[in-house]
Design an enzyme around this catalytic site. Structure first.
Site, short mmCIF file in Angstrom:
data_model
loop_
_atom_site.label_atom_id
_atom_site.label_comp_id
_atom_site.label_asym_id
_atom_site.label_seq_id
_atom_site.Cartn_x
_atom_site.Cartn_y
_atom_site.Cartn_z
N SER A 5 2.85 -8.68 0.61
CA SER A 5 1.60 -8.84 -0.12
C SER A 5 1.41 -7.65 -1.05
O SER A 5 1.85 -6.54 -0.74
CB SER A 5 0.42 -8.91 0.85
OG SER A 5 -0.80 -8.72 0.18
N SER A 6 0.74 -7.88 -2.17
CA SER A 6 0.51 -6.78 -3.11
C SER A 6 -0.45 -5.73 -2.55
O SER A 6 -0.57 -4.64 -3.10
CB SER A 6 -0.03 -7.32 -4.44
OG SER A 6 -1.22 -8.04 -4.23
N CYS A 7 -1.15 -6.03 -1.44
CA CYS A 7 -2.08 -5.06 -0.87
C CYS A 7 -1.35 -3.90 -0.18
O CYS A 7 -1.98 -2.95 0.29
CB CYS A 7 -3.05 -5.72 0.10
SG CYS A 7 -2.30 -6.18 1.67
N LYS A 36 2.32 -5.19 7.02
CA LYS A 36 3.27 -5.70 6.04
C LYS A 36 4.27 -4.63 5.62
O LYS A 36 5.46 -4.91 5.41
CB LYS A 36 2.53 -6.25 4.82
CG LYS A 36 1.85 -7.59 5.07
CD LYS A 36 2.87 -8.67 5.36
CE LYS A 36 2.28 -10.04 5.56
NZ LYS A 36 3.30 -11.05 5.88
N HIS A 38 -9.97 -15.97 0.59
CA HIS A 38 -9.83 -15.04 -0.52
C HIS A 38 -10.76 -15.46 -1.66
O HIS A 38 -11.41 -16.50 -1.60
CB HIS A 38 -8.38 -14.99 -0.99
CG HIS A 38 -7.47 -14.30 -0.03
ND1 HIS A 38 -6.66 -14.98 0.86
CD2 HIS A 38 -7.25 -12.99 0.20
CE1 HIS A 38 -5.97 -14.12 1.58
NE2 HIS A 38 -6.31 -12.90 1.21
N TYR A 90 -3.87 -4.79 7.78
CA TYR A 90 -2.95 -5.84 7.31
C TYR A 90 -1.84 -5.23 6.47
O TYR A 90 -0.65 -5.56 6.64
CB TYR A 90 -3.73 -6.88 6.50
CG TYR A 90 -2.89 -7.96 5.89
CD1 TYR A 90 -2.37 -8.99 6.66
CD2 TYR A 90 -2.61 -7.97 4.52
CE1 TYR A 90 -1.60 -10.00 6.10
CE2 TYR A 90 -1.83 -8.97 3.95
CZ TYR A 90 -1.33 -9.98 4.74
OH TYR A 90 -0.56 -10.97 4.18
#
Length: 309
Positions: free
Chosen positions: A108-110, A141, A180, A137
């Site tokens: 994920s880009s987070c 990841k 989201h 989270y």
């Protein structure tokens, strides 16, 4: 991958997994392996090991994860870090032990620092503090990326890691407590239109900038990279353009047909100010998304009306 290769899609009922299944089926792959949560609990190490030893898939798309928006991440951080660590640890380790030829880990880009330079290059990983609202989270990841690379280094295991930007499309989660931003907006504007309400409240100032990728484009990129990418370095998957939450809300309202007022609740958190991925590495390989944002939202809204609304 051959058309008859055994391909396991972990999380095949989710937004990403279901799109990957659609993409593989459309391309003529005939030996897709799927299991529901009740059939194989991916947080159960023994169950996952038994599944891999029995089925012996050749390729794995690891799309299973516990996901959610700002509210869900802030409310249940322990669940997010525990379940995601368990799922990816069990699947990656069992895939290695059972002789899987290649595994693709969906991140994920987070994972990137909250204040990373924009657009975000792959090498910015671990160069600054994370966004606090989804830290649990993101760290899970990041652990999945490091685990995939560590198994490559120590065991020669062929694993790659993709970092998608914000996703939306058919099969999305429209629960306002855990969704989201884009599916939440679709639901809010649709319900306000149906009820004849005069305004819709949107969280935050509307100023943050976000990038959105239709999930069918992600699935296309996922299959493309499974077939064409074999590097340790993570690779970003996105569209290379972003939009403010305010402009996104106005675009969704237009697509849905809501004609009332949009009110921004500035007491609610904005999250990361901007999160645009540098997708030049992927684009240089020759891949491009097929959906622009408007046509993608129209597609997502059609699915919502037919399946949820």
């Amino acid at each position: 991958m051959d058309k008859t290769s055994g391909i396991y899609i972990a999380g095949h009922r989710g937004l990403v997994g279901s799109a990957i299944v659609r993409r593989l089926e459309a391309a003529g792959y005939t030996n897709l392996i799927t299991r529901t949560h009740s059939e194989v609990d991916l947080t159960d190490q023994a169950a996952v090991e038994a599944f891999f030893q029995a089925e012996r898939p050749e390729y794995v798309f690891l799309a299973a994860a516990k996901v959610g928006g700002i509210l869900a991440n802030s409310t249940y951080p322990a669940d997010f870090i525990r379940e995601n660590l368990q799922i990816q640890t069990n699947v990656i380790h069992s895939a290695y032990r059972s002789g899987v030829k290649k595994l693709e880990f969906l991140g994920s880009s987070c994972i990137y620092p909250k204040l990373a330079p924009q657009p975000i290059k792959e090498e910015y990983l671990l160069t600054g503090p994370l966004e606090p609202t989804n830290e649990a989270y993101a760290i899970a990841k990041i652990a999945g990326i490091v685990m995939t690379n560590s198994y490559r280094r120590q065991h020669g295991f062929n694993g790659i890691s993709l970092m998608p930007t914000n996703l939306y499309g058919p099969g999305d989660n429209y629960d306002l407590q855990s969704s989201h931003v884009l599916p939440a907006l679709i639901r809010k504007f649709h319900e306000a239109k149906v009820r004849g309400e005069g305004e819709v409240v949107v969280w935050g100032t509307g100023a943050p900038l976000r990038e959105f990728l239709h999930v069918d484009d992600l699935a296309d990129a996922a299959v493309f990279l499974m077939e064409n990418y074999d590097e340790e370095e993570i690779i970003n998957v996105g569209v290379g353009e972003d939009i403010s939450i305010g402009d996104l809300a106005r675009l969704v309202a237009e697509v849905v047909g809501f004609e009332g007022e949009i009110v921004f609740d500035t007491s609610k958190p904005d999250g990361t100010p901007r999160k645009l991925l540098d997708v030049s590495r992927l684009f240089d390989m020759g891949w491009r998304p097929k959906f622009d944002l408007r046509s993608g939202i129209e597609d997502a809204y059609r699915w919502f009306v037919e399946n949820v609304g």
